[in-house]
Structure formats: structure tokens, C-alpha cells
Design an enzyme around this catalytic site. Structure first.
Site, PDB file in Angstrom:
ATOM      1  N   ARG A  52       0.538  -0.855  -0.012  1.00  8.11           N
ATOM      2  CA  ARG A  52      -0.363   0.154   0.039  1.00  8.11           C
ATOM      3  C   ARG A  52       1.051   1.631   0.114  1.00  8.11           C
ATOM      4  NH1 ARG A  52      -1.640   1.386   4.245  1.00  8.11           N
ATOM      5  NH2 ARG A  52      -1.888  -0.578   4.951  1.00  8.11           N
ATOM      6  N   TYR A 105     -15.715  16.411 -17.162  1.00  5.88           N
ATOM      7  CA  TYR A 105     -15.988  15.030 -16.558  1.00  5.88           C
ATOM      8  C   TYR A 105     -16.899  15.035 -15.346  1.00  5.88           C
ATOM      9  CZ  TYR A 105     -15.618  10.140 -15.487  1.00  5.88           C
ATOM     10  OH  TYR A 105     -16.449   8.449 -15.210  1.00  5.88           O
ATOM     11  N   ASP A 178      -7.199  18.552 -15.258  1.00  9.25           N
ATOM     12  CA  ASP A 178      -7.013  17.506 -16.422  1.00  9.25           C
ATOM     13  C   ASP A 178      -7.006  17.175 -17.717  1.00  9.25           C
ATOM     14  OD1 ASP A 178      -8.211  14.684 -16.839  1.00  9.25           O
ATOM     15  OD2 ASP A 178     -10.442  15.451 -15.716  1.00  9.25           O
ATOM     16  N   LYS A 203      -8.010   5.992 -19.464  1.00  2.00           N
ATOM     17  CA  LYS A 203      -8.118   6.426 -21.187  1.00  2.00           C
ATOM     18  C   LYS A 203      -6.957   6.607 -22.131  1.00  2.00           C
ATOM     19  CE  LYS A 203     -12.133   6.717 -19.271  1.00  2.00           C
ATOM     20  NZ  LYS A 203     -12.141   8.438 -18.452  1.00  2.00           N
TER      21      LYS A 203
HETATM   22  C1  LIG Z   1     -12.353   8.852 -17.036  1.00  2.00           C
HETATM   23  C2  LIG Z   1     -12.755  10.022 -16.964  1.00  2.00           C
HETATM   24  C3  LIG Z   1     -11.889  10.417 -15.289  1.00  2.00           C
HETATM   25  C4  LIG Z   1     -12.463   9.044 -14.063  1.00  2.00           C
HETATM   26  O1  LIG Z   1     -11.640   8.548 -14.293  1.00  2.00           O
HETATM   27  P1  LIG Z   1     -11.789   6.939 -14.292  1.00  2.00           P
HETATM   28  O2  LIG Z   1     -10.072   6.495 -14.790  1.00  2.00           O
HETATM   29  O3  LIG Z   1     -12.988   6.367 -14.345  1.00  2.00           O
HETATM   30  O4  LIG Z   1     -12.089   7.299 -12.437  1.00  2.00           O
HETATM   31  C5  LIG Z   1     -11.831  11.931 -15.130  1.00  2.00           C
HETATM   32  N1  LIG Z   1     -11.184  13.023 -15.659  1.00  2.00           N
HETATM   33  C6  LIG Z   1     -11.766  12.629 -17.316  1.00  2.00           C
HETATM   34  C7  LIG Z   1     -11.701  13.731 -18.311  1.00  2.00           C
HETATM   35  C8  LIG Z   1     -12.364  11.273 -17.508  1.00  2.00           C
HETATM   36  O5  LIG Z   1     -12.277  11.331 -19.215  1.00  2.00           O
END
Ligand SMILES: *Cc1c(COP(=O)(O)O)cnc(C)c1O
Length: 389
Positions: A52, A105, A178, A203
């Protein structure tokens, strides 16, 4: 290998990815272990005590992520939202205020509104591509975080990272970007003055739709190092770490990021142009098109326009649903950023959680995550879909 002076694609392949010193295995092993033998009490080998707190496969990924974003420190989490949660709960206390884009998001909006809202954190949603609106939304002294997502989701708005970083820093707020949609291959927010980068590595970084993960990357400097240290403690104490198999898959995906993003961008531009010609499409939201209001800014702050685009259907919600359910190669699914093309109906799928809020997505919108298949096959799929409208 120190990769500091190497270029992006070289760093993607080599940063943190040293061969295994005991066997010479070119690829660092997946350390599937929860704990580590101690040479006498407290005698740790390489600082590892319990997974962890740290695991060599995770360290390899974190080193790679920091190198790609030009950051001083990176942390890998179980998901993008776990990364966001760890950051926000570390830097916010009840009574604080967050300024967030009105087109982020859906899950980020839900986290801030429902989880942090219940905890006494207030937020204001604004169009972050409008600097005056952001200036007006900032509450001096209480706004602790300015949250920017560019390109935004799903309307692909482009926000000026350098200008927002200046605004946020002047107000004493942490500027968080982000960077999931652009990926570090196309956009380097730390260089533009952001403090912290957030990723859903699920992604483009992972890139193959086979793993859920998230990351934070911290810029250089004493204040940011102090934030990084506190978030590292939160991660250790609250536990939302990524496992070694997930870290390995993400590291493997990252090695081809640069070349994938080039192809994603090429394919998306070809599809955006094809869609733009059709009467059934009212508007195409893609920053690579000259008609996009953020085209010029995107050209300056990005080195490619990426694989995401959205369309508004002339026939409204009904036509949008028909479009989303008629494609063949573009599979109907949430998520994005994989090698395979996906189609998504945001108002009922990815953005269902923001229905009825200020971040609601119109029913006429369909979002495409353009993959790296042969572009002619993708265009043929778009053509047969348009014929059915
Ligand atoms: C998918 C996504 C998230 C969240 O991520 P997870 O891996 O699904 O928890 C945050 N920001 C953006 C722009 C995303 O496309």
C-alpha cells in the site's frame, strides 16, 4: 537510465523502465507481492515495506508519468476519481470553495458536488474558456482550487491554461488541470504554469481499454512538493493505490502513447471534416477544425488536436440516439482513449449523473472516441450511419 535530457517518445519507453538487475529481463517484473522481507527490524531493501505504501511496479509507472508531464513527482491510483478524491481531500477543508469548469467529466462534477458538497465544500461552475467569468467566480481567500479540463468533455471547449494558471496563482488557489483528453503527448500543462495534473490513465495513457487507473503529477517547487508529500500520505493512509498488474498494463500502454496520439489525431480530423459536410449534423465540436472557436488557442497550447470529437444532430435527441445506435465499428460504450473507436450518448451515459445540474449535456449531442483503425473503414462506418439518419 536517466532520461531527463531525452525527448518525449524516448522518455515514454525508458523512464522508470530499467531492466531487471538480477536476471537482465528487459521489462521490469510485475512485483505481485503485498509485503517485503526485512533484513533485521526496519532493514528495508530499497525502501519497500508493504505494497500500500510502495511497490516497484507502481514506482516504475510513477517515474514514467512524472517524466512525461515534466513533473517532480507522480502518484498512481486505482482510478482517475480515486486520484481526484485523494488530492481534493488533502488540500480542502469544510468551508473552502472550488471553481470548476461547467463542461468537465461528469464524475468529477458529481464528486465535488455530492461527496465534497456534503462535507461542506462549496463550488461554482463556470465556462473556463471565459477568463472574465473565472475571475468573477474566484472568491479571494476561500477559493482553494481552480479545476480546469481542456479540451473539455464532451463539448471540446479549449481553455487557456497559461492565463488560468496566472489567475489561480494570483488568488492563491491550486491550479489543477485534468489532462486526460489531450494526454502529455499533446499538451504539457505544468510547463504552462499549472500546479498539479490529474489523469484517468484508463483512457489514452493505458490506451487499450483493459485497465482502470488514475494519476496525479506535481510540478516542481517547494509549495508543490509540500502538497505532493501530503497527498502521498493520504494515498498511503486511505489506500486507493493501483495494483502491480494495473500499473504494468498502464506502463506498457504508455510506451506507444506518442505514435497512438498522432494517429488518433489524424483519424479524428478526417472524420470531423466528413461530418461537417452533412446536413444531418448541426455542428461538429473538434478543436482541429478552423470553425472551432478554440482552434487558434488549441494550436498554440497543444501539439495535436486529439482523438475526441462531439457532434450536435440537426434532428435533436431522436436523431442523436439513432446515430449512436447505428454505427458498427464505433461500438456503443462509455469511456474513451482506447485503440478501438467508441460512440457514446453523453446525456444518458457518461453524463447521466449531471442531468438537471448546470453541467447537463444537451440530448442532441453524440461523442466519438476515434480509434486508430484504418481511417477508410472508419469513414465508411460514418457514411453508412449518416445514410440512416
Ligand atoms: C474517465 C475520466 C475521469 C475519471 O477516471 P476513472 O479512471 O474513470 O475514475 C476523469 N476525468 C476525465 C476527463 C475522464 O475522462
Amino acid at each position: 537510465m536517466n532520461t531527463d535530457n531525452r525527448r518525449f517518445d524516448t522518455r515514454a519507453i525508458h523512464a522508470g523502465q530499467q531492466f531487471d538487475p538480477t536476471t537482465g529481463a528487459v521489462i521490469p517484473p510485475i512485483y505481485a507481492t503485498s509485503t517485503y522481507v526485512q533484513d533485521g527490524i526496519g532493514g528495508l531493501r530499497g525502501g519497500y515495506e508493504y505494497s500500500r505504501g510502495g511497490n516497484p511496479t507502481r514506482t516504475a509507472l510513477e517515474t514514467q508519468l512524472a517524466a512525461l508531464e515534466g513533473g517532480a513527482h507522480a502518484l498512481s491510483f486505482a482510478s482517475g476519481l480515486a486520484a481526484e478524491d485523494a488530492l481534493l481531500r488533502t488540500v480542502l477543508v469544510p468551508g473552502d470553495h472550488v471553481v470548476i469548469g461547467n463542461d468537465v467529466y461528469g464524475g468529477t462534477h458529481r464528486l465535488i458536488r455530492r461527496i465534497f458538497g456534503d462535507w461542506g465544500v462549496r463550488h461554482t461552475t463556470v465556462d473556463t474558456s471565459d477568463l472574465d467569468a473565472v475571475r468573477a467566480a474566484i472568491e479571494l481567500g476561500t477559493t482553494k482550487v481552480l479545476w480546469v479540463e481542456t479540451p473539455s468533455n464532451p463539448l471540446m471547449k479549449i481553455s487557456d491554461i497559461a492565463a488560468l494558471a496566472e489567475l489561480g496563482n494570483e488568488a492563491g488557489a491550486l491550479v489543477v488541470v485534468d489532462n486526460t483528453f489531450a494526454s502529455p503527448a499533446l499538451q504539457q500543462p505544468l510547463e504552462l504554469g499549472a500546479d498539479v495534473i490529474v489523469h484517468s490513465t484508463t483512457k489514452y495513457l493505458g490506451g487499450h481499454s483493459d485497465v482502470i487507473g488514475g494519476a496525479l503529477v506535481f510540478g516542481a517547487g517547494d509549495e508543490r512538493a509540500e502538497v505532493a508529500e501530503r497527498v502521498t500520505f493520504t494515498q498511503f493512509a486511505a489506500g486507493a493505490v493501483s495494483g502491480p498488474f494495473d500499473a504494468f498494463l498502464t506502463s506498457r500502454g504508455i510506451k506507444t502513447l506518442g505514435i497512438r496520439m498522432q494517429r488518433h489525431s489524424q483519424n479524428a480530423l478526417a472524420i470531423a471534416r466528413r461530418l461537417e459536410e452533412h446536413d444531418g449534423i448541426e455542428r461538429v465540436y473538434y478543436p482541429g477544425l478552423e470553425s472551432h472557436p478554440g482552434h487558434e488557442l488549441a494550436g498554440r497550447q497543444m501539439s495535436g488536436f486529439g482523438g475526441m470529437l462531439s457532434i450536435a444532430l440537426t434532428g435533436g435527441g431522436e436523431a442523436a440516439r439513432r446515430f449512436a445506435e447505428s454505427t458498427e465499428l464505433f461500438q456503443l460504450a462509455e469511456s474513451l482513449g482506447g485503440v478501438e473507436s467508441l460512440v457514446n450518448y453523453p446525456s444518458e451515459m457518461t453524463h447521466a449523473s449531471v442531468k438537471g445540474t448546470e453541467a447537463e449535456v444537451p440530448e442532441s449531442i453524440v461523442r466519438l472516441s476515434v480509434g486508430i483503425e484504418d481511417v477508410d473503414d472508419l469513414l465508411a462506418d460514418i457514411d453508412q450511419t449518416l445514410e440512416r439518419l
